[in-house]
Design an enzyme around this catalytic site. Structure first.
Site, mmCIF file in Angstrom:
data_model
loop_
_atom_site.group_PDB
_atom_site.id
_atom_site.type_symbol
_atom_site.label_atom_id
_atom_site.label_comp_id
_atom_site.label_asym_id
_atom_site.label_seq_id
_atom_site.Cartn_x
_atom_site.Cartn_y
_atom_site.Cartn_z
ATOM 1 N N GLU A 178 0.851 -1.206 0.000
ATOM 2 C CA GLU A 178 0.000 0.000 0.000
ATOM 3 C C GLU A 178 0.879 1.245 0.000
ATOM 4 O O GLU A 178 0.768 2.136 0.848
ATOM 5 C CB GLU A 178 -0.959 -0.012 1.192
ATOM 6 C CG GLU A 178 -2.025 -1.083 1.107
ATOM 7 C CD GLU A 178 -2.898 -0.962 -0.155
ATOM 8 O OE1 GLU A 178 -2.987 0.136 -0.728
ATOM 9 O OE2 GLU A 178 -3.491 -1.979 -0.558
ATOM 10 N N GLY A 496 -9.293 19.374 14.269
ATOM 11 C CA GLY A 496 -9.125 19.165 12.842
ATOM 12 C C GLY A 496 -7.921 18.307 12.507
ATOM 13 O O GLY A 496 -6.884 18.374 13.167
ATOM 14 N N PRO A 503 -11.800 10.744 7.156
ATOM 15 C CA PRO A 503 -13.259 10.941 7.147
ATOM 16 C C PRO A 503 -13.640 12.198 7.905
ATOM 17 O O PRO A 503 -12.933 12.632 8.824
ATOM 18 C CB PRO A 503 -13.779 9.681 7.845
ATOM 19 C CG PRO A 503 -12.649 9.228 8.715
ATOM 20 C CD PRO A 503 -11.392 9.578 7.961
#
Length: 687
Positions: A178, A496, A503
């Protein structure tokens, strides 16, 4: 038999057993070894059974085991069996070749999870691995989450975020799994591909294997590495009608070949051959896929023995590096009908401005990089589409309210948005409360405001159902304490997270609350907000031009500063400690962006209420309560501003009824957990 003969036989047996581990096995390719020994474990496979390679997997496996190939890059989608191929490779190099290996996963957590769900079940179920892994099922320093020590070799497992995890390792085979999820620059020491490749440089037969699904166009390590290989191959299948070999493609409505379907009849999907134009079904494809072969643009192809051949069939030199690319449609693990249904859902969601599912489809189904198409929002166009409805009222269509609060040293900034079907949005209020967050009185003032009830165009009074408050700044513990005491009102402490792909509503963590000199351990949940994801969504929704799902409505009573702050940021390519990344930044240094931030937090509030998952039936329940048909005697647009003028304080903040009186008593806690969606079944208490 005399004693001496018995002893001689025992000695011979012991010597033979001891020398067995040093024996050289007959030459065998990885595809042959996997066919003889590999097994699909129950933990990570749809069906637990012996391995049977798909036609397109064999050449990839043999390239992994070919000593003349130093690098294999696999540009892929999901559900094509890549993880199983690298697991088979690990077993092969440990059992058959006795070579040292290292696999890097994006993070330490990913590495540990990979060991538990993939490597250890493989070592348990592939029986021949026990011949070279004496520590099987033992607690030992040779059997840990970071290494598996075999007879004659070692497999290392590392997370890829820290530069130290690439040091002091000398291996023959390296895997970067990945790869697009890795930081592009590891602690300013270089790319993960470069650092990993350094670990195999001294090997007699060095091998690097890169694989994973692509993410963002222009920032994909897999895509760039694939394009730099000496030869790139795609899997060609013969047309069941004309036998012309071709690559299967998703296509599109403007091209004659590729997948063709009717959204009303997904089961009828067919793939049209680019040569003859005739469509064929998935069943017809599976009848001929054994005849497929990997071909490069120059006509070079790979035969079933893993050898490279020229277009005329003559043997060709083996390239030092090879790239493969393939996508989900080639795999029998998923039906073509399901692909069409996934695409339909993603397209419908994209019409609301939310391209997250379409991005996932492009990355994980088509196996392609997502290309961001983000430009600056035209402020003047937004102002021109403002509608004649009064602030602090809820127009028809708005059914539930969510608020976002930004905490500054001298004020609270708040946006309240109404959400309707398909997350259509109306700005209900934008308020700046003068405050000193270090003082209890200021928090009482905020608390009073958040209990404001807003008049709906149908005559109902609506309360704010969920609130998200930013914890970053100088008053973090004050925010924690405020949110902890109001968890029963769905008041969330948030932070944040600008990392790509996060998501909007991330996972929470428990935080200590320090109040009045006392520490309450794990006193509040801190929720992480995917700010870049939310800003992408807001930008896409601002681009919608017709009211409906996702559309954002603005009151003509808003001042210019509101629009300037909402559009204060633009997505650009920026150099970070992790390399070049696409980020949202302010267009002008020092520009105010509180409206944008508060709108991001309001979106989190909507996601905390699970509004993005609401069905038509759930929206209808809200509509029946908020705006029943018999009560619909107001216009669908504005409410007269004077209806709410008496409820506006001197500083412009809306004040709840009887705010000047004693503070309202806290209602009894409802039966739900802050951050969950347990309130949804309790429809009688929604409003």
């Amino acid at each position: 038999m005399d004693q001496e003969t018995i002893q001689r036989a025992e000695i011979q047996k012991a010597v033979t057993k001891g020398l067995k581990s040093l024996a050289t096995a007959p030459p065998m390719t990885l595809s042959q070894w996997a066919s003889d020994h590999f097994y699909l474990s129950a933990e990570s496979s749809y069906v637990e059974q012996r391995w049977s390679a798909y036609p397109y997997q064999r050449a990839i496996l043999d390239a992994m085991s070919n000593d003349d190939i130093r690098e294999v890059v696999f540009k892929k989608s999901a559900r094509v069996g890549y993880t199983k191929m690298i697991l088979a490779s690990m077993g092969y190099f440990a059992h058959h070749r006795r070579r040292n290996q290292c696999v890097w996963q994006p993070t330490d957590d990913d590495a540990a999870e990979f060991v538990k769900t993939e490597i250890e079940p493989m070592l348990r179920d592939v029986v021949v691995m026990r011949d070279v892994f004496p520590s099987y099922m033992q607690r030992s320093k040779h059997n840990t989450l970071r290494q598996k020590v075999f007879l004659g070799s070692t497999l290392h497992i590392r997370g890829g975020k820290a530069a130290k995890n690439y040091r002091r390792l000398s291996v023959d085979v390296g895997y970067l799994d990945e790869a697009d999820a890795f930081d592009r620059d590891i602690e300013k020491e270089g790319s993960p591909g470069l650092l990993a490749a350094k670990r195999v440089e001294g090997a007699t037969f060095p091998k690097m294997i890169f694989g994973g699904t692509l993410k963002l166009k222009g920032f994909s390590l897999i895509e760039s590495r694939h394009d730099e290989t000496a030869a790139q191959f795609q899997f060609h299948v013969p047309c069941p009608n004309c036998q012309a070999e071709h690559v299967m493609r998703w296509g599109g409505k403007d091209v004659p070949h590729g997948f063709k379907f009717d959204f009303n009849d997904p089961a009828g999907v067919v793939h049209h051959c680019p040569a003859c134009g005739v469509g064929y079904t998935q069943a017809e494809y599976l009848n001929v896929w054994e005849l497929g072969r990997w071909k490069a643009k120059d006509g070079t192809w790979i035969d079933h023995a893993g050898r490279f051949r020229r277009p005329d069939g003559a043997l060709a030199p083996t390239p030092p590096s090879v790239g493969f690319s393939i996508w989900t449609a080639y795999s029998p693990q998923v039906s073509w009908e399901k692909l069409v249904r996934e695409f339909k859902g993603a397209k419908e969601k994209a019409k609301t401005g939310d391209t997250s599912e379409l991005k996932t489809f492009v990355n994980t189904t088509l196996g392609e990089a997502w290309e961001e198409d983000v430009e600056e929002t035209d402020v003047d166009l937004l102002k021109k589409r403002a509608e004649p409805y009064a602030l602090r009222t809820v127009p028809m269509g708005g059914l539930i309210l969510g608020a976002g609060v930004d905490t500054q040293d001298d004020r609270f900034e708040i946006t309240v948005w109404a959400f309707g079907r398909g997350e259509e949005m109306w700005i209900v209020d934008y308020t700046v409360l003068s405050a000193n967050p270090a003082q209890r009185e200021s928090w009482d003032k905020l608390d009073a405001y958040l209990q404001t009830r807003y008049l709906h165009a149908a005559g109902q009074m609506l309360s704010i159902e969920a609130v998200a408050i930013d914890t970053q700044g100088h008053h973090t513990h004050s925010v924690y304490a405020f949110c902890r005491d109001r968890a029963y009102r769905r008041v969330y402490a948030i932070r944040g997270d600008p990392a790509a792909g996060k998501p909007i509503k991330g996972k929470p963590s428990k935080q200590d609350v320090n109040e009045n000199g006392k520490v309450q351990k794990r006193g509040v949940k801190l929720w992480h907000v995917g700010t870049d994801t939310a800003k992408d969504l807001i930008h896409n929704r601002l681009a919608l031009t017709q009211p409906g799902p996702g559309y954002m409505h603005f009151s003509d009573q808003l001042e210019d500063a509101f629009y300037d702050q909402l559009t204060a940021e633009v997505r650009i390519v920026q150099r970070t400690k992790s390399g070049e990344e696409s980020r949202w930044i302010k267009r002008k240094p020092g520009a105010r962006n509180e409206v944008l931030d508060c709108t991001v937090y309001s979106l989190f509030a909507a996601h905390a209420l699970d509004l993005h998952r609401f069905t038509d039936a759930m929206w209808q329940v809200l509509a029946d309560r908020v705006a029943p048909l018999q009560s619909d005697f107001f216009s669908a647009g504005a409410m007269p501003a004077e209806r709410v003028e008496d409820d506006v304080a001197d500083d412009g903040a809306a004040v709840p009824p009887q705010a000047a009186a004693a503070a309202p008593s806290e209602p009894a806690p409802r039966n739900y957990d802050n951050g969950g969606s347990d309130w949804i079944p309790d429809r009688d208490n929604w409003l």
